[in-house]
Design a protein around this motif. Structure first.
Motif, PDB file in Angstrom:
ATOM      1  N   ILE A 169       0.867  -1.185   0.000  1.00  0.00           N
ATOM      2  CA  ILE A 169       0.000   0.000   0.000  1.00  0.00           C
ATOM      3  C   ILE A 169       0.894   1.222   0.000  1.00  0.00           C
ATOM      4  CG2 ILE A 169      -1.797   1.298   1.227  1.00  0.00           C
ATOM      5  CD1 ILE A 169      -2.677  -1.314   2.508  1.00  0.00           C
ATOM      6  N   TYR A 170       0.668   2.118  -0.938  1.00  0.00           N
ATOM      7  CA  TYR A 170       1.420   3.356  -0.927  1.00  0.00           C
ATOM      8  C   TYR A 170       0.507   4.530  -1.242  1.00  0.00           C
ATOM      9  CZ  TYR A 170       1.951   2.174  -5.936  1.00  0.00           C
ATOM     10  OH  TYR A 170       1.742   1.811  -7.224  1.00  0.00           O
ATOM     11  N   GLU A 171       0.963   5.683  -0.824  1.00  0.00           N
ATOM     12  CA  GLU A 171       0.111   6.862  -0.903  1.00  0.00           C
ATOM     13  C   GLU A 171       0.902   8.019  -1.482  1.00  0.00           C
ATOM     14  OE1 GLU A 171      -1.541   7.843   2.897  1.00  0.00           O
ATOM     15  OE2 GLU A 171      -2.374   9.731   2.179  1.00  0.00           O
ATOM     16  N   ASP A 172       0.269   8.778  -2.352  1.00  0.00           N
ATOM     17  CA  ASP A 172       0.850  10.060  -2.755  1.00  0.00           C
ATOM     18  C   ASP A 172      -0.203  11.141  -2.506  1.00  0.00           C
ATOM     19  OD1 ASP A 172      -0.915   9.879  -4.823  1.00  0.00           O
ATOM     20  OD2 ASP A 172       0.549   9.356  -6.336  1.00  0.00           O
ATOM     21  N   GLU A 173       0.056  12.334  -3.015  1.00  0.00           N
ATOM     22  CA  GLU A 173      -0.864  13.442  -2.700  1.00  0.00           C
ATOM     23  C   GLU A 173      -2.298  13.173  -3.135  1.00  0.00           C
ATOM     24  OE1 GLU A 173       0.239  16.896  -4.899  1.00  0.00           O
ATOM     25  OE2 GLU A 173       2.368  16.554  -4.606  1.00  0.00           O
TER      26      GLU A 173
ATOM     27  N   ARG B 212       2.615  -0.122   3.541  1.00  0.00           N
ATOM     28  CA  ARG B 212       2.879  -1.539   3.728  1.00  0.00           C
ATOM     29  C   ARG B 212       3.661  -2.032   2.530  1.00  0.00           C
ATOM     30  NH1 ARG B 212      -0.877  -4.637   7.000  1.00  0.00           N
ATOM     31  NH2 ARG B 212      -2.245  -3.166   8.051  1.00  0.00           N
TER      32      ARG B 212
ATOM     33  N   SER C 245       5.332   8.961  -4.002  1.00  0.00           N
ATOM     34  CA  SER C 245       4.514   8.220  -3.057  1.00  0.00           C
ATOM     35  C   SER C 245       5.359   7.589  -1.957  1.00  0.00           C
ATOM     36  CB  SER C 245       3.749   7.126  -3.795  1.00  0.00           C
ATOM     37  OG  SER C 245       4.661   6.309  -4.483  1.00  0.00           O
ATOM     38  N   SER C 246       4.694   7.291  -0.847  1.00  0.00           N
ATOM     39  CA  SER C 246       5.408   6.651   0.256  1.00  0.00           C
ATOM     40  C   SER C 246       4.673   5.383   0.662  1.00  0.00           C
ATOM     41  CB  SER C 246       5.491   7.600   1.438  1.00  0.00           C
ATOM     42  OG  SER C 246       4.197   7.948   1.847  1.00  0.00           O
TER      43      SER C 246
ATOM     44  N   GLU D 193      -8.274   7.825   5.156  1.00  0.00           N
ATOM     45  CA  GLU D 193      -8.433   8.960   4.243  1.00  0.00           C
ATOM     46  C   GLU D 193      -9.850   8.984   3.660  1.00  0.00           C
ATOM     47  OE1 GLU D 193      -5.875   6.850   4.049  1.00  0.00           O
ATOM     48  OE2 GLU D 193      -4.295   8.182   4.774  1.00  0.00           O
TER      49      GLU D 193
END
Lengths: 134, 149
Positions: A33-37, B97, B93-94, A98
């Motif tokens: 799982i990764y997230e950006d803006e 998991r 991105s970061s 989110e």
């Protein structure tokens, strides 16, 4: 050895309170799982699950992914010589903190990997209010 | 790379099918528990079946694209090698998991019988690699017709 060889990760079975009615095993898919803006992206490893076998639900911040295997008819009538992996369905739940734009969720299934893009709802831009001299 | 040897062909294969099945189940159980203890195995996990005409090998290779898989058969050894690459992602991105491992793999398996090399075929669908290896003519069971006089 210069490079470490890829290791097999043992499939984890789902621990459930109630027994499933179907005899099929249920596993927890490994995920990235990764997230950006703009979005949160989830990758889930579900080998043997085709596009039609995937179900995704998102309600009230709970994300539920399920991958249903097609019945395994390949084994029928054959002698097993080696069995290192078991087949079964994949189930995993997440709570998403989110705010997600539910209408714009995109899901792609390719090579046994589910890619789920959950776009975030952007908070309203702060509006600057000018004060007129009275 | 690791090579898996099959157990010696059982002597009473025809006469003791139930006993033989029990023995195989026991072997598998022992293998599974020991595998759990070690915690790691060579990628990819394989299932191998056979019928009278062919040997079937299936491997779980989710996320590996067709171009990154090499299969070769040499004598009675099947080698599967390749690389699992991570999917492209946005640079900014970061990770929250990271459970899916990537990297190179190579695995050799000793096949139980001689193989007709011409007839080997492989398909990749939904992250499952399926290799079909027809047995060589000389090792196929022959049916002998009984003539009534």
């Amino acid at each position: 050895m210069t490079e470490k060889e890829l290791q097999t990760q043992q499939k984890r079975e789902v621990q459930q309170n109630a027994e499933p009615t179907k005899p099929m095993k249920q596993f927890i898919p490994t995920v990235d799982i990764y997230e950006d803006e703009n979005s949160v992206t989830l990758l889930a490893e579900m080998p043997g699950v085709s596009k039609n076998g995937v179900e995704i639900k998102l309600d009230d911040g709970n994300l539920f992914i399920e991958g249903v295997m097609q019945s395994d008819q390949e084994m029928a009538g054959k002698t097993v010589l080696l069995q290192e992996y078991e087949v079964g369905n994949f189930i995993r739940k997440f709570s998403v903190s989110e705010t997600i734009d539910q209408d714009k969720i995109e899901a792609v299934m390719a090579n046994g990997i589910l890619k789920l893009v959950l776009p975030k709802i952007k908070p309203a831009e702060p509006k600057k209010i000018e004060i007129k001299a009275g | 790379m690791s090579i898996i040897r099959f157990m010696d062909p059982p002597f009473f294969r025809q006469s003791w099918p139930d006993l033989e099945r029990l023995r195989q189940d026991m072997d598998r159980m022992i293998k599974r528990t020991t595998a759990d203890q070690s915690g790691s195995q060579v990628f990819p996990p394989l299932n191998i079946y056979e019928d009278s005409d062919a040997v079937f090998v299936t491997a779980e290779v989710a996320g590996v694209v067709q171009e990154n898989i090499d299969i070769s058969v040499e004598g009675e050894t099947l080698t599967i090698s390749g690389e699992r690459q991570s999917l492209p992602r946005e640079e900014k991105s970061s990770y929250h998991r990271r459970e899916i491992k990537t990297g190179k793999f190579s695995r050799a398996v000793a096949l139980p019988t001689k193989i007709n090399l011409e007839g080997v075929s492989a398909t990749l669908q939904d992250g499952i690699l399926a290799i079909s290896l027809p047995k060589a003519e000389e090792v196929k069971p022959k049916k002998i017709a009984v003539n009534v006089k």
